[in-house]
Design an enzyme around this catalytic site. Structure first.
Site, PDB file in Angstrom:
ATOM      1  N   ASN A   9    -132.606 -26.581 -37.787  1.00 14.89           N
ATOM      2  CA  ASN A   9    -133.622 -26.731 -36.730  1.00 14.89           C
ATOM      3  C   ASN A   9    -132.897 -26.525 -35.403  1.00 14.89           C
ATOM      4  O   ASN A   9    -132.196 -27.419 -34.933  1.00 14.89           O
ATOM      5  CB  ASN A   9    -134.245 -28.130 -36.801  1.00 14.89           C
ATOM      6  CG  ASN A   9    -135.194 -28.393 -35.639  1.00 14.89           C
ATOM      7  OD1 ASN A   9    -135.581 -27.474 -34.923  1.00 14.89           O
ATOM      8  ND2 ASN A   9    -135.557 -29.651 -35.454  1.00 14.89           N
ATOM      9  N   TRP A  10    -133.088 -25.340 -34.849  1.00 13.15           N
ATOM     10  CA  TRP A  10    -132.365 -25.021 -33.606  1.00 13.15           C
ATOM     11  C   TRP A  10    -132.934 -25.755 -32.403  1.00 13.15           C
ATOM     12  O   TRP A  10    -132.334 -25.770 -31.344  1.00 13.15           O
ATOM     13  CB  TRP A  10    -132.414 -23.508 -33.340  1.00 13.15           C
ATOM     14  CG  TRP A  10    -131.610 -22.674 -34.296  1.00 13.15           C
ATOM     15  CD1 TRP A  10    -130.877 -23.101 -35.366  1.00 13.15           C
ATOM     16  CD2 TRP A  10    -131.454 -21.239 -34.252  1.00 13.15           C
ATOM     17  NE1 TRP A  10    -130.282 -22.026 -36.002  1.00 13.15           N
ATOM     18  CE2 TRP A  10    -130.619 -20.887 -35.329  1.00 13.15           C
ATOM     19  CE3 TRP A  10    -131.943 -20.232 -33.416  1.00 13.15           C
ATOM     20  CZ2 TRP A  10    -130.255 -19.552 -35.598  1.00 13.15           C
ATOM     21  CZ3 TRP A  10    -131.585 -18.916 -33.671  1.00 13.15           C
ATOM     22  CH2 TRP A  10    -130.743 -18.577 -34.751  1.00 13.15           C
ATOM     23  N   LYS A  11    -134.110 -26.333 -32.540  1.00 14.94           N
ATOM     24  CA  LYS A  11    -134.807 -26.976 -31.419  1.00 14.94           C
ATOM     25  C   LYS A  11    -134.900 -25.997 -30.245  1.00 14.94           C
ATOM     26  O   LYS A  11    -134.963 -24.789 -30.464  1.00 14.94           O
ATOM     27  CB  LYS A  11    -134.110 -28.289 -31.023  1.00 14.94           C
ATOM     28  CG  LYS A  11    -133.820 -29.187 -32.220  1.00 14.94           C
ATOM     29  CD  LYS A  11    -133.487 -30.586 -31.820  1.00 14.94           C
ATOM     30  CE  LYS A  11    -133.028 -31.371 -33.034  1.00 14.94           C
ATOM     31  NZ  LYS A  11    -133.065 -32.792 -32.853  1.00 14.94           N
ATOM     32  N   HIS A  94    -142.306 -33.098 -36.658  1.00 15.36           N
ATOM     33  CA  HIS A  94    -140.969 -33.559 -36.259  1.00 15.36           C
ATOM     34  C   HIS A  94    -141.131 -34.754 -35.311  1.00 15.36           C
ATOM     35  O   HIS A  94    -142.062 -34.801 -34.512  1.00 15.36           O
ATOM     36  CB  HIS A  94    -140.204 -32.422 -35.577  1.00 15.36           C
ATOM     37  CG  HIS A  94    -138.750 -32.739 -35.391  1.00 15.36           C
ATOM     38  ND1 HIS A  94    -138.304 -33.549 -34.376  1.00 15.36           N
ATOM     39  CD2 HIS A  94    -137.657 -32.376 -36.106  1.00 15.36           C
ATOM     40  CE1 HIS A  94    -136.983 -33.672 -34.470  1.00 15.36           C
ATOM     41  NE2 HIS A  94    -136.565 -32.973 -35.515  1.00 15.36           N
ATOM     42  N   GLU A  96    -139.775 -35.481 -32.665  1.00 14.69           N
ATOM     43  CA  GLU A  96    -139.838 -35.115 -31.240  1.00 14.69           C
ATOM     44  C   GLU A  96    -141.246 -34.653 -30.869  1.00 14.69           C
ATOM     45  O   GLU A  96    -141.686 -34.852 -29.741  1.00 14.69           O
ATOM     46  CB  GLU A  96    -138.772 -34.040 -30.938  1.00 14.69           C
ATOM     47  CG  GLU A  96    -137.376 -34.648 -30.973  1.00 14.69           C
ATOM     48  CD  GLU A  96    -136.267 -33.694 -31.350  1.00 14.69           C
ATOM     49  OE1 GLU A  96    -136.482 -32.463 -31.319  1.00 14.69           O
ATOM     50  OE2 GLU A  96    -135.166 -34.185 -31.675  1.00 14.69           O
ATOM     51  N   GLU A 165    -136.642 -38.131 -42.079  1.00 13.61           N
ATOM     52  CA  GLU A 165    -135.757 -38.125 -40.917  1.00 13.61           C
ATOM     53  C   GLU A 165    -135.903 -39.447 -40.163  1.00 13.61           C
ATOM     54  O   GLU A 165    -136.797 -39.583 -39.303  1.00 13.61           O
ATOM     55  CB  GLU A 165    -136.122 -36.980 -39.982  1.00 13.61           C
ATOM     56  CG  GLU A 165    -135.985 -35.600 -40.605  1.00 13.61           C
ATOM     57  CD  GLU A 165    -135.662 -34.547 -39.550  1.00 13.61           C
ATOM     58  OE1 GLU A 165    -134.640 -33.889 -39.708  1.00 13.61           O
ATOM     59  OE2 GLU A 165    -136.421 -34.420 -38.583  1.00 13.61           O
ATOM     60  N   GLY A 171    -129.986 -36.780 -33.925  1.00 14.64           N
ATOM     61  CA  GLY A 171    -129.246 -36.438 -32.712  1.00 14.64           C
ATOM     62  C   GLY A 171    -128.411 -37.579 -32.161  1.00 14.64           C
ATOM     63  O   GLY A 171    -127.918 -37.508 -31.037  1.00 14.64           O
ATOM     64  N   SER A 209    -128.473 -36.343 -38.242  1.00 19.23           N
ATOM     65  CA  SER A 209    -127.016 -36.271 -38.057  1.00 19.23           C
ATOM     66  C   SER A 209    -126.274 -35.901 -39.339  1.00 19.23           C
ATOM     67  O   SER A 209    -125.166 -36.392 -39.586  1.00 19.23           O
ATOM     68  CB  SER A 209    -126.480 -37.582 -37.463  1.00 19.23           C
ATOM     69  OG  SER A 209    -127.082 -37.828 -36.205  1.00 19.23           O
ATOM     70  N   GLY A 230    -130.096 -30.465 -37.454  1.00 22.03           N
ATOM     71  CA  GLY A 230    -130.273 -30.119 -36.049  1.00 22.03           C
ATOM     72  C   GLY A 230    -128.969 -29.628 -35.443  1.00 22.03           C
ATOM     73  O   GLY A 230    -128.596 -28.464 -35.575  1.00 22.03           O
ATOM     74  N   GLY A 231    -128.253 -30.531 -34.798  1.00 21.59           N
ATOM     75  CA  GLY A 231    -127.055 -30.156 -34.045  1.00 21.59           C
ATOM     76  C   GLY A 231    -126.056 -29.309 -34.819  1.00 21.59           C
ATOM     77  O   GLY A 231    -125.544 -28.301 -34.304  1.00 21.59           O
TER      78      GLY A 231
HETATM   79  C1  PEP Z   1    -133.495 -32.664 -36.544  1.00 20.90           C
HETATM   80  O1  PEP Z   1    -133.716 -32.334 -35.390  1.00 20.90           O
HETATM   81  O2  PEP Z   1    -134.354 -32.468 -37.419  1.00 20.90           O
HETATM   82  C2  PEP Z   1    -132.202 -33.279 -36.857  1.00 20.90           C
HETATM   83  C3  PEP Z   1    -132.016 -33.769 -38.056  1.00 20.90           C
HETATM   84  O3  PEP Z   1    -131.285 -33.289 -35.840  1.00 20.90           O
HETATM   85  P1  PEP Z   1    -129.747 -33.763 -35.978  1.00 20.90           P
HETATM   86  O4  PEP Z   1    -129.176 -33.123 -37.217  1.00 20.90           O
HETATM   87  O5  PEP Z   1    -129.100 -33.233 -34.717  1.00 20.90           O
HETATM   88  O6  PEP Z   1    -129.737 -35.235 -36.062  1.00 20.90           O
END
Ligand code: PEP
Length: 247
Positions: A9-11, A94, A96, A165, A171, A209, A230-231
């Protein structure tokens, strides 16, 4: 069980140059991967990434879609539009989107329905906040979020992907322990199995994470069928380590 799914997930990150460099760092290694890999990119870059992914086994994903079919919804992107760009997966719900855009369980369920109707697999995200976990409400929250999606999409529920999640892990660098994640995944699996005899094949991803250090222990759990990343999906080396662990 089908093979594992690793979805990035590049956001709201990237540029034409950065996307090209990232995918050039990832795609050559996909030939040897025994898991499925998808990148969920910003809508503005769907055309670019469709072109870059062509000829590879990498799948294209979107990060959201409209709950409406078409019409006067300025700024929104429909499921049919995503299909035009070869989109295979779309993240819906998500945290967010739930947090910053007020998306309710009902809206998330409608988005999943739109995706399914267009032949796109929704990656339905759900998870509890830290306050909800501390109050002992984790199970109640995730079951409520999933129930809304099952209610509207029960007839084809085995076509979805679920991503657990925990909001407090997204994040933040804090990860659910493998045992914490497995406990929630088992609850979700039981709920899906009660809704469909085909639910054993639904992939339940963990997100929050996930990184090259913790991926192996998370994926070793019986009900963790992949990851939403994500990251770490923005760094080719880290994403490739996660893919290798899932292969
Ligand atoms: C996400 O945005 O779905 C996510 C899991 O982010 P991260 O891996 O950065 O926690």
């Amino acid at each position: 069980m089908t093979n594992k799914l690793i979805a990035g997930n590049w956001k709201m990150n990237g540029s034409l140059a950065a996307n090209a460099a990232l995918l050039q760092g990832i795609l050559p290694a996909l030939a040897g991967a025994a898991c499925e890999v998808a990148v969920c990119v910003p809508a503005a870059y769907l055309a670019q990434c469709q072109t870059l992914l062509a000829g590879s086994s990498g799948e294209l994903g979107a990060q959201d879609l409209s709950a409406h079919e078409a019409g006067a919804y300025t700024g929104e992107v429909s499921a049919a539009m995503l299909r035009d760009f070869g989109v295979r997966y779309a993240i819906v719900g998500h945290s967010e989107r739930r947090q910053y855009h007020g998306e309710t369980d009902a809206v998330v369920a409608e988005k999943a329905q739109r995706a399914l109707a267009a032949g796109i697999t929704p990656i339905v995200c759900l998870g509890e906040t830290l306050a909800e976990r501390d109050a002992g409400q984790t199970e109640e929250i995730v079951k409520r979020q999933l129930a809304a999606v099952i209610h509207l999409n029960g007839h084809c529920i085995s076509e979805i992907v679920v991503a657990y999640e925990p909001v407090w892990a997204i994040g933040t660098g804090k990860t659910a322990t493998p045992e914490q994640a497995q406990a929630v995944h088992a609850v979700l699996r039981a709920q899906l199995l009660a809704a469909s005899t085909q639910a054993g094949r639904i992939r339940i991803l963990y997100g929050g994470s996930m990184n090259p250090t913790n991926v192996a222990s998370l994926l070793a759990q019986p009900d963790i069928d992949g990851g939403l990343i994500g990251g770490a999906s923005l760094k080719a080396a880290d994403f490739l380590s996660i893919i290798a662990a899932a292969s």
